[in-house]
Design a protein around this motif. Structure first.
Motif, PDB file in Angstrom:
ATOM      1  N   VAL A  94       0.653  -1.370   0.083  1.00 50.25           N
ATOM      2  CA  VAL A  94      -0.134  -0.197   0.041  1.00 50.25           C
ATOM      3  C   VAL A  94       0.722   1.125   0.184  1.00 50.25           C
ATOM      4  O   VAL A  94       0.769   2.261  -0.820  1.00 50.25           O
ATOM      5  CB  VAL A  94      -0.961   0.146   1.320  1.00 50.25           C
ATOM      6  N   LYS A  95       1.909   1.264   0.731  1.00 51.06           N
ATOM      7  CA  LYS A  95       2.802   2.471   0.944  1.00 51.06           C
ATOM      8  C   LYS A  95       3.539   2.746  -0.461  1.00 51.06           C
ATOM      9  O   LYS A  95       3.490   3.894  -0.993  1.00 51.06           O
ATOM     10  CB  LYS A  95       3.967   2.386   2.074  1.00 51.06           C
ATOM     11  N   GLU A  96       3.965   1.575  -0.826  1.00 52.40           N
ATOM     12  CA  GLU A  96       4.687   1.757  -2.304  1.00 52.40           C
ATOM     13  C   GLU A  96       3.853   2.208  -3.358  1.00 52.40           C
ATOM     14  O   GLU A  96       4.386   2.972  -4.143  1.00 52.40           O
ATOM     15  CB  GLU A  96       5.366   0.363  -2.677  1.00 52.40           C
ATOM     16  N   GLN A  97       2.752   1.772  -3.253  1.00 52.94           N
ATOM     17  CA  GLN A  97       1.819   2.299  -4.431  1.00 52.94           C
ATOM     18  C   GLN A  97       1.452   3.735  -4.319  1.00 52.94           C
ATOM     19  O   GLN A  97       1.294   4.401  -5.316  1.00 52.94           O
ATOM     20  CB  GLN A  97       0.240   1.477  -4.331  1.00 52.94           C
ATOM     21  N   VAL A 134      -7.457   2.851  -7.130  1.00 58.64           N
ATOM     22  CA  VAL A 134      -8.099   1.484  -7.441  1.00 58.64           C
ATOM     23  C   VAL A 134      -7.244   0.350  -7.288  1.00 58.64           C
ATOM     24  O   VAL A 134      -6.276   0.547  -8.055  1.00 58.64           O
ATOM     25  CB  VAL A 134      -8.743   1.781  -8.791  1.00 58.64           C
ATOM     26  N   VAL A 135      -7.621  -0.794  -6.758  1.00 53.88           N
ATOM     27  CA  VAL A 135      -6.812  -2.066  -6.815  1.00 53.88           C
ATOM     28  C   VAL A 135      -6.739  -2.678  -8.175  1.00 53.88           C
ATOM     29  O   VAL A 135      -7.836  -2.803  -8.569  1.00 53.88           O
ATOM     30  CB  VAL A 135      -7.172  -2.761  -5.695  1.00 53.88           C
ATOM     31  N   ASP A 136      -5.623  -2.867  -8.584  1.00 55.09           N
ATOM     32  CA  ASP A 136      -5.456  -3.574  -9.931  1.00 55.09           C
ATOM     33  C   ASP A 136      -4.403  -4.692  -9.779  1.00 55.09           C
ATOM     34  O   ASP A 136      -3.797  -5.109  -8.738  1.00 55.09           O
ATOM     35  CB  ASP A 136      -5.123  -2.878 -10.878  1.00 55.09           C
ATOM     36  N   GLU A 137      -3.864  -5.174 -10.912  1.00 53.69           N
ATOM     37  CA  GLU A 137      -2.916  -6.296 -11.104  1.00 53.69           C
ATOM     38  C   GLU A 137      -1.734  -5.956 -10.375  1.00 53.69           C
ATOM     39  O   GLU A 137      -0.785  -6.954 -10.088  1.00 53.69           O
ATOM     40  CB  GLU A 137      -2.864  -6.922 -12.218  1.00 53.69           C
ATOM     41  N   SER A 138      -1.394  -4.794 -10.353  1.00 58.48           N
ATOM     42  CA  SER A 138      -0.056  -4.410  -9.591  1.00 58.48           C
ATOM     43  C   SER A 138      -0.053  -4.536  -8.045  1.00 58.48           C
ATOM     44  O   SER A 138       0.792  -4.331  -7.495  1.00 58.48           O
ATOM     45  CB  SER A 138       0.167  -2.849  -9.957  1.00 58.48           C
ATOM     46  N   MET A 139      -1.350  -4.915  -7.708  1.00 57.53           N
ATOM     47  CA  MET A 139      -1.635  -4.901  -6.151  1.00 57.53           C
ATOM     48  C   MET A 139      -1.961  -6.334  -5.728  1.00 57.53           C
ATOM     49  O   MET A 139      -2.867  -6.750  -5.297  1.00 57.53           O
ATOM     50  CB  MET A 139      -2.401  -3.916  -5.560  1.00 57.53           C
ATOM     51  N   PRO A 140      -0.962  -7.390  -5.850  1.00 56.35           N
ATOM     52  CA  PRO A 140      -1.587  -8.766  -5.660  1.00 56.35           C
ATOM     53  C   PRO A 140      -2.030  -9.258  -4.243  1.00 56.35           C
ATOM     54  O   PRO A 140      -2.780  -9.751  -3.921  1.00 56.35           O
ATOM     55  CB  PRO A 140      -0.364  -9.453  -6.211  1.00 56.35           C
ATOM     56  N   VAL A 141      -1.124  -8.377  -3.281  1.00 55.18           N
ATOM     57  CA  VAL A 141      -1.633  -8.682  -1.839  1.00 55.18           C
ATOM     58  C   VAL A 141      -2.875  -8.163  -1.689  1.00 55.18           C
ATOM     59  O   VAL A 141      -3.606  -8.616  -0.896  1.00 55.18           O
ATOM     60  CB  VAL A 141      -0.627  -8.100  -0.983  1.00 55.18           C
ATOM     61  N   CYS A 142      -3.309  -6.887  -1.970  1.00 52.79           N
ATOM     62  CA  CYS A 142      -4.414  -6.274  -1.896  1.00 52.79           C
ATOM     63  C   CYS A 142      -5.411  -7.180  -2.439  1.00 52.79           C
ATOM     64  O   CYS A 142      -6.682  -7.182  -1.922  1.00 52.79           O
ATOM     65  CB  CYS A 142      -4.465  -4.953  -2.286  1.00 52.79           C
TER      66      CYS A 142
END
Length: 238
Positions: A94-97, A134-142
């Motif tokens: 989350v922080k890196e995004q 918005v959560v997308d494929e770049s956020m697998p943990v989310c």
């Protein structure tokens, strides 16, 4: 912690988890925490007793648990969970995004993904900014948490001449815009201001009741002074 519930030496006090409705302004549920346990196990039990369809359930970081999130979703509700170091991979992602977004969009503060508020009351000035991604494929943990949005809320506060600046992070299973996200994160704290404050101050739930041989010598000394002296006398010495 319920006042006067620790009976005898070494006994544990009764701890309660409360559910607060921000719209109704009332407590709608309570669950006793089991002995030798904590609120992480009590929260799912309490959630099972509630009708959550259409509700947005906000919980502090201790309640940011996969089981708790799944319980809310299975009962047709949505969650808003604080993100901290108790889930390192989620916290890092989350922080890196947001850091990557801020690096690219330092001056872009328009659209549904950003909002800000200014407050000035009770001698305190506060400036709040809220970003939503918005959560997308770049956020697998989310995605594993079935989150749809991640949220960052920055608060700049000036109180009694001192400045404070901090950022809180959240995940939510609901597709929120920044205005709705900021409103929800602000509403969460009403449980502290309207419920816990009343329980602690009006009802004295957390009041210390030191017994002979249990509190420190200094605590027992202060207790005797409070019973026998005026507030002005105490203030002149401590």
């Amino acid at each position: 912690a319920l006042r006067a519930t620790a009976k005898g030496r070494g006994a544990n006090a009764v701890h309660m988890v409360n559910v607060w409705s921000t719209e109704l302004g009332m407590c709608v549920g309570q669950q006793k925490v089991a002995d030798k346990s904590n609120e992480i196990t009590a929260i799912p039990e309490l959630l099972q007793l509630l009708e959550l369809k259409g509700c947005l359930v906000s919980i502090d970081a201790m309640g940011t648990q996969v089981k708790i999130a799944d319980t809310i979703l299975k009962k047709s509700g949505d969650y808003l969970l604080a993100v901290k170091d108790n889930h390192p991979s989620l916290n890092t992602e989350v922080k890196e995004q947001f850091q990557a977004y801020w690096d690219k969009n330092e001056t872009d503060v328009s659209g549904p993904g950003f909002t800000e508020q200014f407050d000035s009351e009770h001698g305190r000035k506060e400036h709040r900014r809220c970003w939503v991604l918005v959560v997308d494929e770049s956020m697998p943990v989310c995605q594993q948490w079935k989150a749809k949005t991640i949220i960052a809320v920055q608060a700049e506060r000036v109180e009694n001449g001192k400045g404070y600046d901090f950022v809180r992070f959240y995940i939510s299973s609901r597709a929120l815009d920044a205005t709705s996200a900021l409103k929800a994160t602000r509403a969460h704290w009403s449980v502290e201001n309207l419920l816990h404050w009343t329980l602690d101050i009006a009802f004295g739930e957390d009041q210390l009741q030191a017994r002979a041989g249990s509190g420190s010598t200094h605590d027992r000394y202060l207790h005797k002074l409070i019973k026998s002296r005026s507030v002005e006398w105490l203030q002149a010495r401590f």
